[in-house]
Structures are given as C-alpha cells and as structure tokens.
Design an enzyme around this catalytic site. Sequence first.
Site, PDB file in Angstrom:
ATOM      1  N   CYS A   1       0.930  -1.132   0.139  1.00 38.15           N
ATOM      2  CA  CYS A   1      -0.070   0.087  -0.003  1.00 38.15           C
ATOM      3  C   CYS A   1       0.928   1.415  -0.138  1.00 38.15           C
ATOM      4  CB  CYS A   1      -0.911  -0.036   1.109  1.00 38.15           C
ATOM      5  SG  CYS A   1      -1.994  -1.492   1.306  1.00 38.15           S
TER       6      CYS A   1
ATOM      7  N   ARG B   1       1.364   1.689  -6.126  1.00 35.29           N
ATOM      8  CA  ARG B   1       1.602   0.658  -4.834  1.00 35.29           C
ATOM      9  C   ARG B   1       0.174   0.260  -4.630  1.00 35.29           C
ATOM     10  NH1 ARG B   1       6.414   1.091  -2.122  1.00 35.29           N
ATOM     11  NH2 ARG B   1       5.238  -0.117  -0.404  1.00 35.29           N
TER      12      ARG B   1
ATOM     13  N   TRP C   1      -3.842  -1.274  -1.275  1.00 33.34           N
ATOM     14  CA  TRP C   1      -3.990  -2.568  -2.185  1.00 33.34           C
ATOM     15  C   TRP C   1      -4.430  -3.688  -0.977  1.00 33.34           C
ATOM     16  CZ3 TRP C   1      -4.079  -3.789  -7.167  1.00 33.34           C
ATOM     17  CH2 TRP C   1      -3.525  -5.010  -7.523  1.00 33.34           C
TER      18      TRP C   1
ATOM     19  N   ASN D   1       1.326  -0.218   6.112  1.00 31.09           N
ATOM     20  CA  ASN D   1       1.518  -1.017   4.809  1.00 31.09           C
ATOM     21  C   ASN D   1       2.270  -2.118   5.163  1.00 31.09           C
ATOM     22  OD1 ASN D   1       2.453  -1.850   2.283  1.00 31.09           O
ATOM     23  ND2 ASN D   1       4.487  -0.607   2.600  1.00 31.09           N
ATOM     24  N   GLY D   2       1.808  -3.465   4.823  1.00 26.04           N
ATOM     25  CA  GLY D   2       2.573  -4.510   5.103  1.00 26.04           C
ATOM     26  C   GLY D   2       1.248  -5.694   5.714  1.00 26.04           C
TER      27      GLY D   2
ATOM     28  N   GLU E   1       7.768 -20.450 -19.842  1.00 24.84           N
ATOM     29  CA  GLU E   1       7.711 -18.840 -19.642  1.00 24.84           C
ATOM     30  C   GLU E   1       8.719 -17.874 -19.970  1.00 24.84           C
ATOM     31  OE1 GLU E   1       5.393 -17.243 -18.324  1.00 24.84           O
ATOM     32  OE2 GLU E   1       6.405 -15.509 -17.290  1.00 24.84           O
TER      33      GLU E   1
ATOM     34  N   LYS F   1       8.176 -14.680 -22.098  1.00 24.94           N
ATOM     35  CA  LYS F   1       8.740 -13.391 -21.932  1.00 24.94           C
ATOM     36  C   LYS F   1       9.264 -12.678 -22.968  1.00 24.94           C
ATOM     37  CE  LYS F   1       6.768 -12.957 -19.188  1.00 24.94           C
ATOM     38  NZ  LYS F   1       5.938 -13.036 -18.067  1.00 24.94           N
TER      39      LYS F   1
ATOM     40  N   GLU G   1       6.946 -11.530 -25.829  1.00 23.09           N
ATOM     41  CA  GLU G   1       6.059 -10.360 -25.764  1.00 23.09           C
ATOM     42  C   GLU G   1       6.567  -9.200 -25.644  1.00 23.09           C
ATOM     43  OE1 GLU G   1       5.181 -11.659 -21.098  1.00 23.09           O
ATOM     44  OE2 GLU G   1       3.550 -10.568 -22.258  1.00 23.09           O
TER      45      GLU G   1
ATOM     46  N   HIS H   1      12.840 -35.100 -32.741  1.00 21.60           N
ATOM     47  CA  HIS H   1      11.579 -35.530 -33.299  1.00 21.60           C
ATOM     48  C   HIS H   1      11.440 -34.326 -34.523  1.00 21.60           C
ATOM     49  CE1 HIS H   1      11.833 -39.168 -31.053  1.00 21.60           C
ATOM     50  NE2 HIS H   1      11.724 -38.506 -30.172  1.00 21.60           N
TER      51      HIS H   1
ATOM     52  N   LYS I   1      -2.645  -5.396 -20.080  1.00 25.13           N
ATOM     53  CA  LYS I   1      -2.444  -5.928 -18.785  1.00 25.13           C
ATOM     54  C   LYS I   1      -3.488  -7.065 -18.571  1.00 25.13           C
ATOM     55  CE  LYS I   1       0.148  -6.894 -15.103  1.00 25.13           C
ATOM     56  NZ  LYS I   1       1.208  -7.611 -15.092  1.00 25.13           N
TER      57      LYS I   1
HETATM   58  C1  F6R Z   1       2.221 -12.398 -19.649  1.00 35.31           C
HETATM   59  C2  F6R Z   1       1.015 -12.006 -18.738  1.00 35.31           C
HETATM   60  C3  F6R Z   1      -0.154 -12.648 -19.207  1.00 35.31           C
HETATM   61  C4  F6R Z   1      -1.010 -13.133 -18.153  1.00 35.31           C
HETATM   62  C5  F6R Z   1      -2.674 -13.591 -18.462  1.00 35.31           C
HETATM   63  C6  F6R Z   1      -3.481 -13.926 -17.391  1.00 35.31           C
HETATM   64  O1  F6R Z   1       3.607 -11.746 -19.148  1.00 35.31           O
HETATM   65  O2  F6R Z   1       1.207 -11.225 -18.222  1.00 35.31           O
HETATM   66  O3  F6R Z   1       0.028 -13.873 -20.329  1.00 35.31           O
HETATM   67  O4  F6R Z   1      -0.580 -14.128 -17.441  1.00 35.31           O
HETATM   68  O5  F6R Z   1      -3.158 -12.601 -19.478  1.00 35.31           O
HETATM   69  O6  F6R Z   1      -3.455 -12.864 -16.785  1.00 35.31           O
HETATM   70  P1  F6R Z   1      -4.164 -13.076 -15.194  1.00 35.31           P
HETATM   71  O7  F6R Z   1      -3.159 -13.731 -14.594  1.00 35.31           O
HETATM   72  O8  F6R Z   1      -4.284 -11.670 -14.722  1.00 35.31           O
HETATM   73  O9  F6R Z   1      -5.294 -13.826 -15.295  1.00 35.31           O
END
Ligand code: F6R
Length: 607
Positions: free
Chosen positions: A2, A27, A74, A100-101, A480, A484, A487, A503, A602
């Site tokens: 927070c 935050r 948060w 916060n915490g 993963e 990364k 993207e 294969h 996001k």
């Molecule tokens: C990749 C990324 C996305 C999310 C996906 C699910 O870096 O951020 O692949 O992981 O859109 O999002 P959440 O976890 O918010 O359901």
Amino acid sequence: MCGIVGYIGKQTAIPILVEGLKKLEYRGYDSAGVAVLDQDGIFVCKSVGKLVALEDKLGDEYPSTSMGIGHTRWATHGRPSDLNAHPHSDCAGDFAVVHNGIIENYMELREWLVEQGHRLVSETDTEVLPHLVEHFYQGDLVTAVRKVLGKIRGAFAMVVLSRSDPDKLVAVRQDSPLVVGLGDGEFFVASDIPAILNHTRKTYILADGEMVILTRNRAEVTDFQGNPLEKDVFEVKWDAVAAEKGGYEHFMLKEIHEQPRAIRDTLLGRLSEYGVELQEVDLTAEEVNHFRKVFIVACGTAWHAGLVGKSLIERWARIPVEVDIASEFRYRSPLIDQETLVVVISQSGETADTLAALREAKRLGAHVVAVTNVVGSSVSREAHDVIYTWAGPEIAVASTKAYTTQLVGMVLFGLYLAQAKGTLSLEKIQAIVTALKELPGQAQEVLHRAAVIEKLAKSFVKVEDTFFIGRGLDWAVAMEGSLKLKEISYIHAEAYAAGELKHGTLALITEETPVIGIATQMDVYEKTLSNIKEVKARDAKVIGIAFEGNNDIHKSVDEVIYLPKTVSELAPILTVIPLQLLAYYASVARGCDVDKPRNLAKSVTVE
Ligand code: F6R
C-alpha cells in the site's frame, strides 16, 4: 503493498497528503483515505475506489489543519470497501493509523482486544494497531507505540496520529519501506520518494527496526527501544517519473527486483515447523481425500505457473492433475463432478476466460480454489477458497513477480494437499519448508547476476528465432522464458521438451538460433545435458542454466548462469529470474517499449 504518507508543518495537510497519495497509486489503488487533526478531534475521510473518489468525497470543505496521514490501499486482509480503507481508528477516535504490510498475528491480537472490550469494525489486520495504541496509551504516544511494537509480528510500516499529542507524528518501519522528507519547518514521511519530491529533495530512508518522531521543529530517529540514531541525509537527484519506478528505468525491471520481497511476503505466516498453514483454505482432510482429480485453469503466464503446480500436486499429493488453458476449458466439456477440485490462477482475478472457467467449474459441482494477487477481484469473490499471492500491484504488462508468487502459491497448496492426504513424510515437508525460507535470499543472489545477463542479452539484438529447452519442471519454466522474450522483445521463441527436439525441431537449429538450455532437474540432468550437446553439435550458441556445483555443464555450452542450489521442486522460482532479465535486457537492446509491448493489455477482460 500500500502507499502511506504523513505530513506535519505549516501548510494545509490534506492537499499535500492527496498529492502524495497520487504519486503512490502504483502501490495500490482499491481505496484511499486521509486523517487530519481537527479542533474537534480527528477528521477521517475514506473511500473505496481510486483516489478521485476520495477527492470527490473531500470536496473543498475539509479542515485546514497542518498535520495528517494518508493511505492508498492494495487490499490484503479484507476486501476493498470504505470500512476497510485506512486510516483506522480506536474505539474513542483518539488515534488514527495508516499501515503498509501484514500483521501476522493479528487474529490472536484481535481476539485479545475484543476480550479487553474493544470494538473492531473492519476486516483488516491494521485495525488492531490503533486499538493497541489506545490500550497502551498513558499520556505518551511514543511509549504507547513502542509497547505496540512489542506485541506485533510481521512486516509493517505505519504512521500514527494522536488527538492527545497534537504536535507529533510517530512512524515505524519493519520490512516495509518508509522514507522521511526534510523540509523547511515541515516534515514528510512516505512509502516512497515520489510522494515527497514536490516539496523536498532532502531525505533519508528508515531502516528496519527504526522509528521516527516528527514534530514541527525536528525529526528524531530512534531504534524500537528508544536509543537515538543518526541518519545520513541525501539529496534525491531523480525526476518524479524515475522516482515512481524506484530509480529503475522500467516498471518491469523494478518488479523483477521486487521478487525477493514478494516471495517473502507470500510465505509470511504460512510456514511452521510442521509444514504449511493455509488458514484461508477451508478444506478438511476428509474433503481433500474425496478429490479424485484436479484441474488447474489459467491463461498465459498464470497457465505456466499451473504447469508447475500440476507436477507438484501429482508428485506430492498423488492426485491426477490436468492443466487447461482457460479459453479452451469450458468448450471441451471437461469431465467435472463433485469429486473434482479446480484451481484457477489469475494475477488480476479479472481475466474473462479464467472467470468463465471458474463459473463453469462451480456450475458442474467442483470445489474451486483461486490463486490470485488482487483482493476483492471477481475471481477472489467467486471462488470457494482463495490463496493470495502478496506480490503487490504489477504495473508492467509482462508478468514477473506475479508468476514467482503464483509458483510459491502452488508450492504451498501442493504441500497443503499432501499434508492432508499424508502422502509426504514430515522429513520431506520440513526439507521443503527449510528450502522455502532460503528462497528470498537466493532470489536476491540471482538478481546480483543481472550485469552478466545484460551482456548476454546484447547478443540478441539481431536474433530472429530462439529456443528454450528443458525437461520436467525446466520445460515448464522454458515456456515462461520463451513467452517473456516473445512478448517484450518480439523475438520468435519456442519452448521445447529437450528430449523431443530430435523428433523434428532439431532441423531448425543453426548457428543463428541461440538456445537456452535449462538443467536444474537433477533426476534428468544427464539426459538434459545430452540434449544440450545435440544442439551444440548443430552450431547453436547455448546459454546454460544450472545449479552451482554442476560445473560439468560449462563444457557443453557457451555461457552458464549458475543458480544457488535449492530442492528440485523449487528450482523454477529461481530459474525464471535470469530468463526474465534476459527478456528485459533483450527488449531494451532492441529499443522496444518494455512496459507496454505492442498489441498487449495488462488485464484481458474480454473473451
Ligand atoms: C504475460 C502475462 C499474461 C497473463 C495472462 C493472465 O506476461 O502477463 O500472459 O499472465 O493474461 O492474466 P491474469 O493472471 O491476470 O489472469
């Protein structure tokens, strides 16, 4: 995570507090509030929603007094609501606290306070703080706060305002950040530097175990016992935008570096000498034994965390697990009944496909456990049980600290199921718990290798294709790592089970295709090494990732990134960090928009 802010000086406090909170909204932003000392007592105004909601509620008619505290939340304990928003007060309204915490032992403190006759009205852990101050207050705020410190456990930064000490703010720090700003006849305290930059650039950072007593004339720093301490004042040189990123160039890099803290917070209060305690999961041993099958459902990075979760649950709790991409799950008529446990993983808790999968699973009679980062999110409200990942808000589109904390969540839940089923020996559980406690420090060690990875990433500037290979859990992390890189650097990357290359895919390996070979899973180490040799023999440039001590790998690769040794099951939590850094630095080297990659959002709230 927070944001907190405090002000004492000669100007009207509320606009300064609100302005400071705006700079701390990264935050947390689910609710906010302020408290200032007024002639009639403490004036408190708080509102659920973003800061604008608080601003609307305050209007222009607020007290013009010159000392107060503020908070942007948060949610951790208790969903976002007006009541759960900070500042929190005691029974008589004599004290106000922003925090916060996490107060780890708040449940027992809460019960104890209720026995003493206190009335607590919110669902938060924070609310115990003003009531404890009230309990211990005998005319001196500082003494009362010190007594409270002797009672609480956990991570906290807090600021306390008292009606009876009208010229004093007391702030303390233990494992949550707090900075002090020194102005001319005025002082500021905040979770982060951006909150004070418009007023002063002279600052110092409180260390864990330190307390600051602010009056209009001075800022006095002591330890929790009251021994005076000297602080070195420094002048902040960053601009406000850079400061919001904590001095890092991008939010993604900041969030990568926050992982030791995020992992520690996610473990906080959940480990004991006998194993894992997940008070938030309300399943009896009988219910756990009733489950015949587990589905893990998620999207993107969260799905990758699910792949690791599958391996852990099957290995430890001996229940068969299927991992589904949420957008596929409900259209394939999954075989679900009341003996099915469904685990949904979602950072945001708002991903449309994950939410739809959750609803479908419930409709078919499954018990649903959510692993999510956002308290009060749709997923957290609709699941039967929720395991929160305490990563704090993730701003960069590419998920980093959410993934590592999702992995921690899956480790905790895997152990929880195994404990209930009695499928793991106490010795094995204790070995994992010991290894878990070492993880935050080990993650920090991996981060110290950032400069080496930055150098390696520069060779990716002109790369078109790359492969990530590994076996078992290393393969899951490879997925993963490749996501990364794709993207944020727009390099085509594929993850392959190392043994599957021959294969077909081996045909694509040339000297132009760097390969990242992950070899942390000791039961298949030799086999992975053979696969690495296969790609090396096709002239690929290979970066190996292995545990310290596996020195023979260097003979088969061009570069090695060594990780501190942990148990095989926890390796993904460390292995992913160099992959995140590689993607980050490759993206920077290629001039891409790291925090906002093209075409991506996001939170994906549409199907
Ligand atoms: C990749 C990324 C996305 C999310 C996906 C699910 O870096 O951020 O692949 O992981 O859109 O999002 P959440 O976890 O918010 O359901």
